[in-house]
Scaffold this motif. Structure first.
Motif, PDB file in Angstrom:
ATOM      1  N   ALA A  49       0.827  -1.215   0.000  1.00 11.98           N
ATOM      2  CA  ALA A  49       0.000   0.000   0.000  1.00 11.98           C
ATOM      3  C   ALA A  49       0.859   1.261   0.000  1.00 11.98           C
ATOM      4  N   GLU A  50       1.933   1.261   0.765  1.00 10.87           N
ATOM      5  CA  GLU A  50       2.834   2.420   0.814  1.00 10.87           C
ATOM      6  C   GLU A  50       3.481   2.668  -0.543  1.00 10.87           C
ATOM      7  N   VAL A  51       3.947   1.621  -1.188  1.00 12.07           N
ATOM      8  CA  VAL A  51       4.575   1.760  -2.508  1.00 12.07           C
ATOM      9  C   VAL A  51       3.556   2.291  -3.517  1.00 12.07           C
ATOM     10  N   ALA A  52       2.351   1.744  -3.490  1.00 12.12           N
ATOM     11  CA  ALA A  52       1.311   2.210  -4.418  1.00 12.12           C
ATOM     12  C   ALA A  52       0.968   3.672  -4.167  1.00 12.12           C
ATOM     13  N   ARG A  53       0.868   4.053  -2.890  1.00 10.83           N
ATOM     14  CA  ARG A  53       0.529   5.438  -2.547  1.00 10.83           C
ATOM     15  C   ARG A  53       1.622   6.388  -3.000  1.00 10.83           C
TER      16      ARG A  53
END
Length: 190
Positions: A49-53
């Motif tokens: 999720a952090e990478v996508a955000r």
């Protein structure tokens, strides 16, 4: 359901299962695999999720990336799950089926470049070239986004690899809820 025995019902395992029941109405087979280390599951998805955000990836782009890499890997579980999500996100089951089969009909140039990159990373990461990266740049991705897309795909491949190696079979409910255009093309995996 999987090659592993059911883990001891610790509070963490029960929480993982309860979240599945709340979100899906049943305990998913892949959760039975990850129940052997629920913290690894939550940490992996926090990182995803952090990478996508930070990469600015929309839900549609995430769906395209996961669907393209899962189908290339031959992962029926994520192909069905994310093919269904992509069909719902785009309101176009044929578009999702196109990503699963590699035709990419209905995708923008940027999305086609991302899908192609996801397939390259899944199939042969050592076979990528600077020309492939230039193709992503030509489609409008900057280097930070290219990095984010690559890490996102690699993390999703890790998740799929664990599920596939440990025998997580797509849930009956997953097959039943998939649009026929998606279910009909997923002929690989378990």
């Amino acid at each position: 359901m999987t090659f592993l025995a059911e883990p001891e019902p610790t509070p963490q395992v029960q929480a993982l299962y309860a979240a599945d029941v709340q979100d899906h109405g049943y305990v998913m087979n892949l959760s039975r695999v990850w129940a052997h280390h629920p913290d690894a599951n939550s940490r992996l998805f926090a990182l995803v999720a952090e990478v996508a955000r930070t990469g600015g990836l929309s839900m549609r782009e995430r769906g395209i990336l996961v669907t393209a890499c899962a189908s290339t890997l031959g992962d029926s579980y994520c192909s069905l799950a994310w093919g269904t999500k992509l069909a719902a996100e785009t309101e176009d089951a044929d578009l999702a089926a196109g990503v699963l089969t590699g035709t990419d009909a209905g995708l923008s140039d940027r999305e086609q470049a991302m899908a192609s990159w996801a397939r390259r990373v899944a199939a042969d990461p050592n076979g990528t070239t600077s020309a492939n990266v230039d193709g992503l740049r030509d489609a409008g991705l900057d280097d930070a986004t290219i990095f984010a897309v690559t890490v996102f795909v690699a993390l999703r491949l890790a998740f799929s690899t664990v599920n596939d190696a440990l025998g997580a079979v797509p849930d009956t409910e997953l097959w039943a809820n998939a649009p026929s255009a998606v279910a009909d093309v997923v002929t690989w995996g378990r």
